[in-house]
Design an enzyme around this catalytic site. Sequence first.
Site, PDB file in Angstrom:
ATOM      1  N   ALA A  65       7.863   1.827  -3.826  1.00 30.51           N
ATOM      2  CA  ALA A  65       9.176   1.462  -4.341  1.00 30.51           C
ATOM      3  C   ALA A  65       9.797   0.475  -3.359  1.00 30.51           C
ATOM      4  CB  ALA A  65      10.044   2.713  -4.432  1.00 30.51           C
ATOM      5  N   GLY A 108       4.951   4.569  -4.364  1.00 31.76           N
ATOM      6  CA  GLY A 108       5.024   4.228  -5.786  1.00 31.76           C
ATOM      7  C   GLY A 108       3.857   3.358  -6.231  1.00 31.76           C
ATOM      8  N   GLU A 111       1.210   5.725  -6.962  1.00 32.28           N
ATOM      9  CA  GLU A 111       1.609   6.417  -8.203  1.00 32.28           C
ATOM     10  C   GLU A 111       1.419   5.520  -9.422  1.00 32.28           C
ATOM     11  OE1 GLU A 111       4.973   9.509  -6.629  1.00 32.28           O
ATOM     12  OE2 GLU A 111       5.487   7.411  -6.566  1.00 32.28           O
ATOM     13  N   GLU A 131       5.859   8.346   1.783  1.00 28.73           N
ATOM     14  CA  GLU A 131       7.291   8.612   1.632  1.00 28.73           C
ATOM     15  C   GLU A 131       7.828   9.513   2.737  1.00 28.73           C
ATOM     16  OE1 GLU A 131       5.005   8.780  -0.742  1.00 28.73           O
ATOM     17  OE2 GLU A 131       5.746   7.966  -2.644  1.00 28.73           O
TER      18      GLU A 131
HETATM   19  N1  DAK Z   1       9.853  -2.227   0.042  1.00 31.07           N
HETATM   20  C1  DAK Z   1      10.419  -3.411   0.387  1.00 31.07           C
HETATM   21  N2  DAK Z   1       9.816  -4.341   1.154  1.00 31.07           N
HETATM   22  C2  DAK Z   1       8.577  -4.064   1.591  1.00 31.07           C
HETATM   23  C3  DAK Z   1       7.904  -2.857   1.258  1.00 31.07           C
HETATM   24  C4  DAK Z   1       8.602  -1.911   0.441  1.00 31.07           C
HETATM   25  N3  DAK Z   1       8.020  -0.763   0.039  1.00 31.07           N
HETATM   26  N4  DAK Z   1       6.689  -2.877   1.856  1.00 31.07           N
HETATM   27  C5  DAK Z   1       6.605  -4.046   2.515  1.00 31.07           C
HETATM   28  N5  DAK Z   1       7.732  -4.773   2.365  1.00 31.07           N
HETATM   29  C6  DAK Z   1       8.028  -6.075   2.902  1.00 31.07           C
HETATM   30  C7  DAK Z   1       8.266  -5.998   4.399  1.00 31.07           C
HETATM   31  O1  DAK Z   1       9.587  -5.615   4.701  1.00 31.07           O
HETATM   32  C8  DAK Z   1       7.969  -7.443   4.829  1.00 31.07           C
HETATM   33  O2  DAK Z   1       9.090  -8.232   4.484  1.00 31.07           O
HETATM   34  P1  DAK Z   1       9.641  -9.352   5.543  1.00 31.07           P
HETATM   35  O3  DAK Z   1       9.949  -8.616   6.789  1.00 31.07           O
HETATM   36  O4  DAK Z   1       8.480 -10.307   5.677  1.00 31.07           O
HETATM   37  O5  DAK Z   1      10.822  -9.929   4.837  1.00 31.07           O
HETATM   38  C9  DAK Z   1       6.830  -7.847   3.883  1.00 31.07           C
HETATM   39  O6  DAK Z   1       6.885  -6.922   2.787  1.00 31.07           O
HETATM   40  C10 DAK Z   1       5.466  -7.714   4.541  1.00 31.07           C
HETATM   41  O7  DAK Z   1       5.357  -6.416   5.078  1.00 31.07           O
HETATM   42  P2  DAK Z   1       4.925  -6.125   6.599  1.00 31.07           P
HETATM   43  O8  DAK Z   1       5.340  -7.248   7.497  1.00 31.07           O
HETATM   44  O9  DAK Z   1       5.419  -4.769   6.930  1.00 31.07           O
HETATM   45  O10 DAK Z   1       3.335  -6.149   6.476  1.00 31.07           O
HETATM   46  P3  DAK Z   1       2.282  -5.329   7.347  1.00 31.07           P
HETATM   47  O11 DAK Z   1       0.949  -5.850   6.931  1.00 31.07           O
HETATM   48  O12 DAK Z   1       2.633  -5.336   8.801  1.00 31.07           O
HETATM   49  O13 DAK Z   1       2.427  -3.812   6.865  1.00 31.07           O
HETATM   50  C11 DAK Z   1       2.603  -2.055   5.178  1.00 31.07           C
HETATM   51  C12 DAK Z   1       2.091  -3.488   5.528  1.00 31.07           C
HETATM   52  C13 DAK Z   1       2.337  -1.843   3.693  1.00 31.07           C
HETATM   53  C14 DAK Z   1       1.800  -1.021   5.975  1.00 31.07           C
HETATM   54  C15 DAK Z   1       4.107  -1.949   5.535  1.00 31.07           C
HETATM   55  O14 DAK Z   1       4.785  -3.061   4.928  1.00 31.07           O
HETATM   56  C16 DAK Z   1       4.737  -0.669   5.027  1.00 31.07           C
HETATM   57  O15 DAK Z   1       4.587   0.379   5.678  1.00 31.07           O
HETATM   58  N6  DAK Z   1       5.465  -0.755   3.904  1.00 31.07           N
HETATM   59  C17 DAK Z   1       6.186   0.377   3.361  1.00 31.07           C
HETATM   60  C18 DAK Z   1       5.254   1.315   2.672  1.00 31.07           C
HETATM   61  C19 DAK Z   1       5.995   2.559   2.151  1.00 31.07           C
HETATM   62  O16 DAK Z   1       6.622   3.296   2.932  1.00 31.07           O
HETATM   63  N7  DAK Z   1       5.950   2.772   0.834  1.00 31.07           N
HETATM   64  C20 DAK Z   1       6.599   3.909   0.226  1.00 31.07           C
HETATM   65  C21 DAK Z   1       7.982   3.508  -0.237  1.00 31.07           C
HETATM   66  S1  DAK Z   1       8.869   4.887  -0.954  1.00 31.07           S
HETATM   67  C22 DAK Z   1      10.974   7.384  -7.922  1.00 31.07           C
HETATM   68  C23 DAK Z   1       9.860   6.640  -8.168  1.00 31.07           C
HETATM   69  C24 DAK Z   1       9.099   6.168  -7.111  1.00 31.07           C
HETATM   70  C25 DAK Z   1       9.459   6.415  -5.809  1.00 31.07           C
HETATM   71  C26 DAK Z   1      10.592   7.170  -5.558  1.00 31.07           C
HETATM   72  C27 DAK Z   1      11.355   7.651  -6.616  1.00 31.07           C
HETATM   73  N8  DAK Z   1      11.750   7.883  -9.003  1.00 31.07           N
HETATM   74  C28 DAK Z   1      11.436   7.441 -10.366  1.00 31.07           C
HETATM   75  C29 DAK Z   1      12.820   8.776  -8.805  1.00 31.07           C
HETATM   76  C30 DAK Z   1       8.652   5.858  -4.740  1.00 31.07           C
HETATM   77  C31 DAK Z   1       9.019   5.813  -3.464  1.00 31.07           C
HETATM   78  C32 DAK Z   1       8.248   4.980  -2.536  1.00 31.07           C
HETATM   79  O17 DAK Z   1       7.280   4.361  -2.860  1.00 31.07           O
END
Ligand code: DAK
Length: 257
Positions: A65, A108, A111, A131
């Site tokens: 997400a 997400g 998912e 998450e």
């Molecule tokens: N959201 C927004 N931006 C993101 C992002 C995300 N999930 N993932 C990456 N980015 C952005 C980064 O901020 C960065 O942006 P800039 O700084 O360049 O502006 C760009 O993408 C490149 O990312 P990185 O520089 O971090 O790249 P790396 O290769 O160093 O790292 C990474 C890649 C995938 C390991 C890292 O970006 C990371 O850890 N990202 C977050 C992954 C994460 O935590 N995902 C889970 C999110 S929570 C629901 C439905 C669904 C959900 C919840 C509720 N309902 C229907 C109620 C789902 C929740 C989630 O998914």
Amino acid sequence: MPNNLLIQGPDKGVLLLTLNRPEALNALNTALLGELAAALDAAEADPATRAVVITGSERAFAAGADINEMAARDLVGILEDPRVAHWQRLARFPKPIIAAINGFALGGGCELAMHADILIAGENARFGQPEINLGIMPGAGGTQRLTRAVGSALAMHLALTGEQISAQRALQAGLISEICPTELTVERAISIAETIASKAPLAVRLTKEAIHKASDLDLAAGLRFERHAFTILAGTADRAEGLKAFQEKRQPKFTGC
Ligand code: DAK
């Protein structure tokens, strides 16, 4: 019209949907999910679409997400979250979806992949439910679909530690059905989708529904559903054509009737 989703086709019965937010590793914001839901609405109504392939980029299928968007939502915002309806749209799509997954499929993103009926991954794919690192938990089926796919031991491990697994480990665990060289993932997914698109559409639809019932129902109820679905197909022209084509040693010509 925003361009968070690229739509190609249908070509040979296959619609290709490509997530297109490279600047955020295809993070699933409301706009992108809305475009995906709208594309599926159109695909459901279009008889020329027999199967759908969903993919991202070589670097990321989807990194979850959109965290920036989520950070701006309070409790009421989450209660009234429009994304829930978009996820439900995906879950009730009746035609086969094949996910072609390269790079990160996290949160997400994992998912979304698990909403597909067949998951094909490139060698560089990484799966996870991180998450927990954000102080939250999976919200689009991660605790349920992942557990059904890989069992509670690995699901617990992934969702409680936030660790990622490789494509190889995902294959071994039964999360995906095939690994390809990264550059060939989309091509392979399209080829599988074209094979499905060549089959009788009603049989495809009922087969998908029946296999989903295996997760939702107990064995006796699931077998009853299968029996009823099998019986319904006896009334179709495509069944008659399929059986006749076999006897006449030729390829069947299915019409969807
Ligand atoms: N959201 C927004 N931006 C993101 C992002 C995300 N999930 N993932 C990456 N980015 C952005 C980064 O901020 C960065 O942006 P800039 O700084 O360049 O502006 C760009 O993408 C490149 O990312 P990185 O520089 O971090 O790249 P790396 O290769 O160093 O790292 C990474 C890649 C995938 C390991 C890292 O970006 C990371 O850890 N990202 C977050 C992954 C994460 O935590 N995902 C889970 C999110 S929570 C629901 C439905 C669904 C959900 C919840 C509720 N309902 C229907 C109620 C789902 C929740 C989630 O998914």
